[in-house]
Design a protein around this motif. Structure first.
Motif, PDB file in Angstrom:
ATOM      1  N   ALA A  82       0.791  -1.221  -0.060  1.00 10.50           N
ATOM      2  CA  ALA A  82      -0.242  -0.010  -0.023  1.00 10.50           C
ATOM      3  C   ALA A  82       1.028   1.219  -0.122  1.00 10.50           C
ATOM      4  N   SER A  83       1.587   1.248   0.974  1.00 11.02           N
ATOM      5  CA  SER A  83       2.699   2.545   0.980  1.00 11.02           C
ATOM      6  C   SER A  83       3.802   2.703  -0.184  1.00 11.02           C
ATOM      7  N   HIS A  84       4.012   1.474  -0.918  1.00 14.48           N
ATOM      8  CA  HIS A  84       4.858   1.550  -2.003  1.00 14.48           C
ATOM      9  C   HIS A  84       4.032   2.128  -3.212  1.00 14.48           C
ATOM     10  N   ASP A  85       2.886   1.350  -3.310  1.00 19.61           N
ATOM     11  CA  ASP A  85       2.029   1.796  -4.564  1.00 19.61           C
ATOM     12  C   ASP A  85       1.281   2.918  -4.771  1.00 19.61           C
ATOM     13  N   LEU A  86       1.393   3.829  -3.328  1.00 19.88           N
ATOM     14  CA  LEU A  86       0.784   4.976  -3.109  1.00 19.88           C
ATOM     15  C   LEU A  86       1.781   6.009  -3.508  1.00 19.88           C
ATOM     16  N   GLN A  87       2.747   5.800  -3.558  1.00 16.50           N
ATOM     17  CA  GLN A  87       4.000   6.719  -3.986  1.00 16.50           C
ATOM     18  C   GLN A  87       3.868   7.472  -5.124  1.00 16.50           C
ATOM     19  N   GLU A  88       3.612   6.409  -6.150  1.00 12.11           N
ATOM     20  CA  GLU A  88       3.316   6.883  -7.565  1.00 12.11           C
ATOM     21  C   GLU A  88       2.481   7.918  -7.978  1.00 12.11           C
ATOM     22  N   PRO A  89       1.122   7.553  -7.469  1.00 14.25           N
ATOM     23  CA  PRO A  89       0.019   8.396  -7.718  1.00 14.25           C
ATOM     24  C   PRO A  89       0.219   9.716  -7.190  1.00 14.25           C
ATOM     25  N   LEU A  90       0.794   9.672  -5.788  1.00 12.92           N
ATOM     26  CA  LEU A  90       1.078  11.098  -5.205  1.00 12.92           C
ATOM     27  C   LEU A  90       1.869  11.959  -5.755  1.00 12.92           C
ATOM     28  N   ARG A  91       2.961  11.089  -6.347  1.00 12.92           N
ATOM     29  CA  ARG A  91       4.178  11.927  -6.950  1.00 12.92           C
ATOM     30  C   ARG A  91       3.233  12.748  -8.113  1.00 12.92           C
ATOM     31  N   SER A  92       2.505  12.218  -8.931  1.00 12.86           N
ATOM     32  CA  SER A  92       1.843  12.946 -10.037  1.00 12.86           C
ATOM     33  C   SER A  92       0.889  13.953  -9.451  1.00 12.86           C
ATOM     34  N   VAL A  93       0.045  13.751  -8.388  1.00 10.00           N
ATOM     35  CA  VAL A  93      -0.675  14.543  -7.836  1.00 10.00           C
ATOM     36  C   VAL A  93       0.269  16.020  -7.340  1.00 10.00           C
ATOM     37  N   SER A  94       1.429  15.676  -6.683  1.00 13.05           N
ATOM     38  CA  SER A  94       2.279  16.847  -6.282  1.00 13.05           C
ATOM     39  C   SER A  94       2.692  17.736  -7.328  1.00 13.05           C
ATOM     40  N   SER A  95       3.323  16.779  -8.406  1.00 10.46           N
ATOM     41  CA  SER A  95       3.864  17.756  -9.600  1.00 10.46           C
ATOM     42  C   SER A  95       2.723  18.494 -10.142  1.00 10.46           C
ATOM     43  N   CYS A  96       1.520  18.030 -10.301  1.00 10.28           N
ATOM     44  CA  CYS A  96       0.690  18.777 -11.044  1.00 10.28           C
ATOM     45  C   CYS A  96       0.388  20.084 -10.088  1.00 10.28           C
ATOM     46  N   LEU A  97       0.269  19.804  -8.905  1.00 10.12           N
ATOM     47  CA  LEU A  97      -0.022  20.969  -7.833  1.00 10.12           C
ATOM     48  C   LEU A  97       1.118  22.019  -8.010  1.00 10.12           C
ATOM     49  N   GLN A  98       2.094  21.421  -8.186  1.00 13.02           N
ATOM     50  CA  GLN A  98       3.439  22.372  -8.192  1.00 13.02           C
ATOM     51  C   GLN A  98       3.369  23.239  -9.283  1.00 13.02           C
ATOM     52  N   LEU A  99       2.969  22.580 -10.359  1.00 10.42           N
ATOM     53  CA  LEU A  99       2.834  23.437 -11.689  1.00 10.42           C
ATOM     54  C   LEU A  99       1.833  24.461 -11.860  1.00 10.42           C
ATOM     55  N   LEU A 100       0.437  23.669 -11.069  1.00  7.88           N
ATOM     56  CA  LEU A 100      -0.490  24.978 -10.942  1.00  7.88           C
ATOM     57  C   LEU A 100      -0.231  26.006  -9.989  1.00  7.88           C
ATOM     58  N   LYS A 101       0.731  25.707  -9.097  1.00 12.90           N
ATOM     59  CA  LYS A 101       1.066  26.979  -8.110  1.00 12.90           C
ATOM     60  C   LYS A 101       1.924  27.723  -8.806  1.00 12.90           C
ATOM     61  N   LYS A 102       2.973  27.328  -9.717  1.00 10.74           N
ATOM     62  CA  LYS A 102       3.864  28.023 -10.437  1.00 10.74           C
ATOM     63  C   LYS A 102       3.127  28.969 -11.568  1.00 10.74           C
ATOM     64  N   ARG A 103       2.278  28.243 -12.088  1.00 12.37           N
ATOM     65  CA  ARG A 103       1.536  29.149 -13.339  1.00 12.37           C
ATOM     66  C   ARG A 103       0.382  29.912 -12.877  1.00 12.37           C
ATOM     67  N   CYS A 104      -0.255  29.499 -11.911  1.00 13.07           N
ATOM     68  CA  CYS A 104      -1.184  30.226 -11.597  1.00 13.07           C
ATOM     69  C   CYS A 104      -1.485  31.258 -10.622  1.00 13.07           C
ATOM     70  N   ALA A 105      -0.361  30.878  -9.610  1.00 10.76           N
ATOM     71  CA  ALA A 105      -0.437  31.782  -8.292  1.00 10.76           C
ATOM     72  C   ALA A 105      -0.429  33.327  -8.684  1.00 10.76           C
ATOM     73  N   GLY A 106      -1.305  34.060  -8.098  1.00 10.92           N
ATOM     74  CA  GLY A 106      -1.476  35.483  -8.631  1.00 10.92           C
ATOM     75  C   GLY A 106      -2.255  35.831  -9.568  1.00 10.92           C
ATOM     76  N   ASN A 107      -2.615  34.845 -10.425  1.00 14.92           N
ATOM     77  CA  ASN A 107      -3.510  35.055 -11.595  1.00 14.92           C
ATOM     78  C   ASN A 107      -5.203  34.883 -11.151  1.00 14.92           C
ATOM     79  N   LEU A 108      -5.083  34.149 -10.032  1.00 13.47           N
ATOM     80  CA  LEU A 108      -6.602  33.608  -9.543  1.00 13.47           C
ATOM     81  C   LEU A 108      -6.907  34.560  -8.351  1.00 13.47           C
ATOM     82  N   ASP A 109      -7.917  34.405  -7.771  1.00 10.64           N
ATOM     83  CA  ASP A 109      -8.349  35.088  -6.628  1.00 10.64           C
ATOM     84  C   ASP A 109      -7.464  34.538  -5.715  1.00 10.64           C
TER      85      ASP A 109
END
Ligand code: ADP
Length: 302
Positions: A82-109
């Motif tokens: 469970a902990s090993h297999d959870l790493q992979e989806p979490l990594r993609s959620v994290s990197s998408c969130l990082q991208l969202l933060k980088k691109r959209c921070a300050g542009n949204l409310d």
């Protein structure tokens, strides 16, 4: 039988008997010789005991032991997968969130920025939890290869691994008289690292001083890791070694509540035990034991 009895010893045997109703029972017979005043064997005394109930309990116990270790290893396997297999989806959620933060921070409310920040913090917390759970299940499942290990060298490795937090907090890490023990070097690093990093994290107002010593007692080495930090109330001494048990909120001190459970598992896997002595506001000392090795084998692996 006679040879044993005539030598003056007790003869023991087990037999399976059949009752009148056709059922079987197991019996243990103890026959002892009796000597007269001149020391000559003249008689024998025999005691027969029906040991069926005892054997039934013993067999039931063995069966439940087998069942327990089966379900235990299934649980270990589950925690690992469970902990090993959870790493992979979490990594993609994290990197998408990082991208969202980088691109959209300050542009949204402002609310949207706040939501993104919460989501990023949550994903970091989940990563820490999964990493620690994975570490715990690895310690649980790994075969422990015990080799002569220089614990002073282990402490130096810990100093290097924690260089950032040592520098940031201005901590002093002192060790003296540390022996060579039979241990898994990697697990020993993890054990000391968890204890030293807690000693730094739960510091008081002044720069932390962490002292690590060891003394030999009754075939064991007793290690101690002492700090002058915030301390722990005695009623929490046992609880803090359990999984997810923390005495503070995440806002006060970061953490997952898994570190000491890992320490306990590592120590137990080395045949030792771990405990704490402390009083609130006056620092803590964590002790653990590791069996000593005979001095003839006391040579570290290069
Ligand atoms: P974490 O450090 O992630 O919270 P641990 O399992 O390492 O989890 O520790 C459990 C709890 O024990 C900590 O949250 C803290 O309340 C307490 N604790 C551990 N080490 C110390 C220490 N050196 N000084 C004071 N409290 C400590």
């Amino acid at each position: 039988m006679w040879a044993t009895l005539l030598q003056g010893e007790i003869y023991r045997s087990r037999m399976i008997n059949k009752r009148k109703d056709g059922s079987f029972y197991e019996e243990e017979a103890n026959i002892a010789p009796i000597r007269n005043a001149a020391g000559k064997i003249t008689n024998f005394i025999s005691v027969k005991t029906n040991i069926t109930p005892l054997l039934d309990v013993q067999r039931a116990l063995e069966a439940s032991n087998v069942e327990l270790s089966r379900s235990n290893s299934e649980l270990q396997q589950f925690a690992y997968v469970a902990s090993h297999d959870l790493q992979e989806p979490l990594r993609s959620v994290s990197s998408c969130l990082q991208l969202l933060k980088k691109r959209c921070a300050g542009n949204l409310d402002a609310r949207a920025d706040e939501f993104i920040a919460h989501a990023v913090a949550g994903s970091h917390r989940m990563r820490d939890l999964i990493d620690d759970l994975l570490m715990l299940s690895r310690v649980d499942a790994a075969t422990v290869n015990l080799v002569p290990t220089d614990s002073a060298a282990v402490l130096e490795q810990v100093r290097a691994n924690l260089a950032h937090s040592i520098e940031e907090s201005g901590a002093r890490l002192i060790h003296e008289g540390l022996p060579i023990v039979n241990a898994s070097p990697r697990m020993l690093v993890q054990l000391f690292q968890n204890l030293v990093s807690n000693a730094i994290k739960f510091r008081g107002d002044s720069a932390p001083v962490v002292q690590v010593t060891a003394k030999s007692y009754g075939g064991q080495w007793i290690f101690s890791v002492t700090d002058q930090g915030i301390g722990i109330e005695p009623q929490h001494f046992d609880r803090i070694f359990r999984l997810f048990q923390r005495l503070h909120t995440r806002d006060e001190y970061a953490g997952t509540g898994i570190g000491l459970a890992i320490c306990q598992k590592i120590v137990e896997r080395h045949g030792g035990r771990i405990w704490v002595e402390s009083s609130s506001g006056h620092g803590s000392t964590f002790f653990f034991t590791i069996p000593a090795i005979p001095s003839s084998e006391n040579t570290p692996i290069p």
